[in-house]
Design an enzyme around this catalytic site. Structure first.
Site, PDB file in Angstrom:
ATOM      1  N   GLN A  53       7.887  -3.573 -10.727  1.00  0.00           N
ATOM      2  CA  GLN A  53       6.433  -3.390 -10.732  1.00  0.00           C
ATOM      3  C   GLN A  53       6.363  -1.980 -11.782  1.00  0.00           C
ATOM      4  O   GLN A  53       5.576  -1.465 -11.347  1.00  0.00           O
ATOM      5  CB  GLN A  53       5.863  -3.123  -9.467  1.00  0.00           C
ATOM      6  CG  GLN A  53       5.875  -4.419  -8.394  1.00  0.00           C
ATOM      7  CD  GLN A  53       4.965  -4.341  -7.190  1.00  0.00           C
ATOM      8  OE1 GLN A  53       4.942  -3.206  -6.951  1.00  0.00           O
ATOM      9  NE2 GLN A  53       4.438  -5.328  -7.055  1.00  0.00           N
ATOM     10  N   GLU A  58      -7.872  -5.420  -7.746  1.00  0.00           N
ATOM     11  CA  GLU A  58      -8.250  -3.821  -8.134  1.00  0.00           C
ATOM     12  C   GLU A  58      -9.272  -3.993  -9.180  1.00  0.00           C
ATOM     13  O   GLU A  58      -9.940  -3.077  -9.390  1.00  0.00           O
ATOM     14  CB  GLU A  58      -6.821  -3.682  -8.703  1.00  0.00           C
ATOM     15  CG  GLU A  58      -5.692  -3.390  -7.691  1.00  0.00           C
ATOM     16  CD  GLU A  58      -4.910  -4.405  -7.167  1.00  0.00           C
ATOM     17  OE1 GLU A  58      -5.121  -5.726  -7.675  1.00  0.00           O
ATOM     18  OE2 GLU A  58      -3.870  -4.335  -6.576  1.00  0.00           O
TER      19      GLU A  58
END
Ligand SMILES: Cc1ncc(C[n+]2csc(CCOP(=O)(O)OP(=O)(O)O)c2C)c(N)n1
Ligand SMILES: [Mg+2]
Lengths: 163, 582
Positions: free
Chosen positions: B114, B51
């Site tokens: 998460q 990312e």
């Protein structure tokens, strides 16, 4: 010098943390802080006091203005203004002390808002230095708890902080 | 009225915003959005390998095109991986919109799988951020995000979207707004005309003027007007690391970069100037050296879109808040009026002797007037590699870089004549920026040469993107100035730590980059001899459709000079080589 900066803030989640974060991120101090909704439910009014020379205060106001959630702000200390802070003090009050504390409270135009056999709770409003002076005037060892609201302020005369 | 789910709205809004690429990486909380992307299939999605690379690629795209880069990542680790790239964009004021997934609304705050507080974590490094509470907010929020990212002083904007908000079965009316209101955000649209007049009177009265410009001129599309103004006056111009290309480097009025590794003529001119016109620059500590010794005789005119940048470190005598293009235009008109009224302005005699002085500095120390590095060593000098790159690409390439000595050599020796060609992480100094940024640039300009100047240290920070380059066909050229050291760290250790190379060496651990390129399906060329350099460079650019990695073994002990002397030095105090100083 001490400055009172009053901010109209979008009443959005996270808006307050952006203001507070700015101060810690840039190493500025917040001495007092208070925030509450206004008559317009989309806006909060936040008032903070901070210390700094002119250059620092200029940076602080510029950076505050840069926050998207800050709609408007004013440094109240730049003009005539009224400053108020609310304080509640719980003190040990027994025997001869009771009268002494009552007298002191009257001199400072405070009110005793709660009474117990050995305690008084006193409420005082005014500029911060008046609250400091009150605390100085009573016996340190009698003080059990002090709660201060942080400073609120408003400009004198026609000047307003609004949209 | 069209009915769309939250996920579909996200995709549609990006389409309506005219987004050309989304750089991203999927995960649980953004799967509804990815499914909507799959079905609509209008905006290409570039699947990076990390990312961080998505943010740098979007950033490179944004720097080269001027349009906001778009990033899509999942919650938790996806979001945190994006942080370095968001901070990189923030420090350099790059427009970017980052959409991050979030756990379902009702799970927020419960340490769900998460979950991370993305709005909180990114708060100090974004221009603004949103947490979406209701799917109906999506179109307007995206509209606002793009507007905020690109207007005023640009910057990254984060939109955090809980998974339930994008639920495919809940449909809502979709309209993409033409306008939106942001009562608390009103960037200046013009500079104060009185201030501009005062500034131009001062500028025209100067005996030893310098125009000092930064990344703001590039971001604000002010290059042409800057050039016109400087040439109208015949005043010297210097650019910051972020501002290179704003003024044509090959023009005689250009003094080169200023600052820590700036040109002697640029730093000296600043130090001795009597009037500085600073435009879109922020008096960064890598420019000014010791603030108290900064340009003792100069009066300063400072133009910036961001009032907070003005008088932050150096007090401006004439501050002007406004967009650089509009302000420069007004300045130009003002200068012409003032000169029409008084033909003696500016003082050409003073200016001639100023230029004479500058040209003496330039002849004696300029990096472009004669080689200042050792040409006899027989080793490949890193400076020569950049000169070779410049020649092979006719000075026309987009050049990205990583961070270190190679970055400074690229900035010094590639003469950028155009804005948006030099793409580097100036503010945050992020190693690992170069390759993904080059990828983003190449996507935007597939027919242009895109080179990434890097070091064997930096390239390994995002080397996984070689795979992304294969998948989407991004035949960038990677010029690795392989000195076998974390060279910039080593330089400081040479200069300040008596050559104790604490963790700036890799022992024998470097990969065989040529084989590595082969493994990824790319071309690797190793260059060990100076006489092979030119051919290899040409070869790399001849292979139009291939990613070529030029692994150039440069002098391992070269330092970047000039280098300002710190602490306590002024702008003009510089080391010129390992043995000389000003
Ligand atoms: C992510 C990150 N970590 C650490 C640094 C500190 N740093 C600056 S330059 C440098 C060395 C870079 O080495 P290399 O990429 O080989 O370039 P060279 O200086 O040798 O040209 C380091 C470690 C940084 N800028 N970025
Ligand atoms: Mg190296």
């Amino acid at each position: 010098m001490r400055h009172i900066i009053s901010v109209l803030l979008e009443n959005e989640p996270g808006a307050l943390s952006r203001v507070v974060g700015l101060f810690s991120q840039r190493g500025y101090n917040i001495e007092t802080l208070n925030v509450a909704p206004t008559e317009d439910s989309t806006l909060s009014r936040l008032t903070l006091t901070t210390l700094g020379d002119d250059q620092k205060i200029e940076q602080i106001t510029k950076h505050l203005n840069r926050l998207i959630d800050v709609v408007k702000l004013v440094d109240l200390t730049e003009g005539a203004h009224i400053e108020r802070e609310l304080m509640m003090v719980k003190v040990r009050a027994t025997g001869a002390q009771r009268a002494e504390i009552k007298r002191c409270t009257d001199i400072f135009r405070g009110q005793i808002v709660d009474v117990g056999p050995t305690v008084y709770t006193i409420q005082i409003a005014g500029p911060s230095d008046k609250l400091d002076a009150f605390l100085d005037s009573i016996d340190d060892t009698a003080i059990m708890e002090v709660v201060r609201s942080g400073v609120s302020g408003i400009a004198r005369g026609e000047k307003v902080l609004s949209l | 009225m069209e009915m769309l789910s939250g996920g579909e709205m996200v995709v549609r809004a990006l389409e309506d915003e005219g987004v050309e690429f989304i750089f991203g990486y999927p995960g649980g909380s953004v799967l509804h959005i990815y499914d909507a992307l799959f079905k609509s299939n209008k905006v290409p999605h570039i699947l990076v390998r990390h990312e961080q690379a998505a943010t740098h690629a979007a950033d490179g795209y944004a720097r080269a095109t001027g349009k906001p880069g778009v990033v899509l990542v999942t919650s938790g680790p996806g979001a945190t991986n994006a942080i370095t790239g968001i901070a990189t964009a923030y420090m350099d004021s790059i427009p970017m919109v980052v959409i991050s997934g979030q756990v379902q609304s009702h799970l927020i705050g419960g340490d769900a799988f998460q979950e991370t507080d993305m709005v909180g974590i990114s708060r100090p490094i974004v221009k603004h951020s949103y947490l979406i509470k209701d799917p109906r907010e999506i179109p307007e929020t995206i509209k606002k995000a793009f507007y905020l990212a690109a207007s005023g002083r640009p910057g990254p904007v984060v939109i955090d979207i809980p998974k339930d908000i994008t639920n495919p079965t809940d449909k809502y009316e979709y309209v993409y707004p033409d306008t939106m209101k942001l009562r608390s955000y009103t960037p200046a649209t013009r500079g104060h005309s009185g201030q501009i007049k005062k500034a131009m009177q001062l500028l025209l009265s100067a005996q030893r003027p310098v125009i000092y410009t930064g990344g703001g001129v590039i971001l604000g599309n002010g290059s042409e007007l800057l050039t016109e103004l400087a040439q109208e006056l015949n005043y010297p111009v210097t650019n910051t690391l972020m501002g290179l290309g704003a003024y044509p480097a090959t023009d005689k009025q250009f003094l080169g970069m200023l600052g820590m590794h700036g040109f002697v003529e640029a730093n000296n001119a600043m130090h001795h100037s009597d009037v500085i016109l600073a435009v879109g620059a922020r008096f960064d500590d890598r420019v000014t050296n010791t603030i108290s010794k900064f340009c003792p005789t100069a009066k300063i005119i400072h133009v910036d879109i961001d009032p907070a940048s003005i008088s932050k470190t150096v007090t401006a005598d004439i501050p002007i808040v406004g967009p650089v293009d509009v302000v420069l235009k007004d300045m130009l008109a003002q200068v012409r009026d003032l000169r029409a009224a008084d033909k003696s302005l500016p003082d050409t005699e003073a200016l001639d002797s100023w230029w004479k002085q500058i040209n003496e500095w330039r002849d004696e120390h300029g990096l472009w007037t004669a080689p200042r590095y050792d040409t006899e060593s027989g080793l490949i000098k890193p400076q020569q590699v950049i000169e070779s790159l410049y020649r092979a690409t006719n000075g026309e390439a987009y050049v990205t870089s990583d961070v270190g000595q190679h970055q400074m050599f690229a900035a010094q020796f590639y003469k950028f004549d155009k804005p948006r060609r030099w793409i580097n992480s100036g503010g945050l100094g992020t190693m690992g920026f170069g390759l993904p940024a080059a990828m983003g640039v190449k996507m935007a300009f597939p027919d242009s040469d895109v080179a990434c100047v890097t070091g064997e240290g930096s390239i390994q920070m995002n080397i996984q993107e070689l795979s992304t380059c294969s998948q989407y066909g991004a035949p960038v050229k990677i010029i690795n100035l392989n000195n076998g050291y974390l060279g910039m760290v080593k330089q400081w250790q040479d200069m300040q730590y008596a050559g104790r190379y604490s963790s700036s060496v890799y022992e024998e651990s470097l990969p065989d980059f040529v084989k590595l390129m082969e493994a990824y399906g790319h071309v690797g060329i190793r260059v060990e001899k100076l006489e092979d350099l030119e051919d290899a460079m040409d070869e790399a650019f001849k292979l139009k459709d291939r990613l070529v990695f030029l692994d150039v073994y440069v002098d391992r002990h070269e330092h970047v000079y000039p280098m300002q002397i710190a602490p306590n030095g002024s702008m003009r105090d510089m080391y010129l080589s390992k043995t000389e100083r000003t």
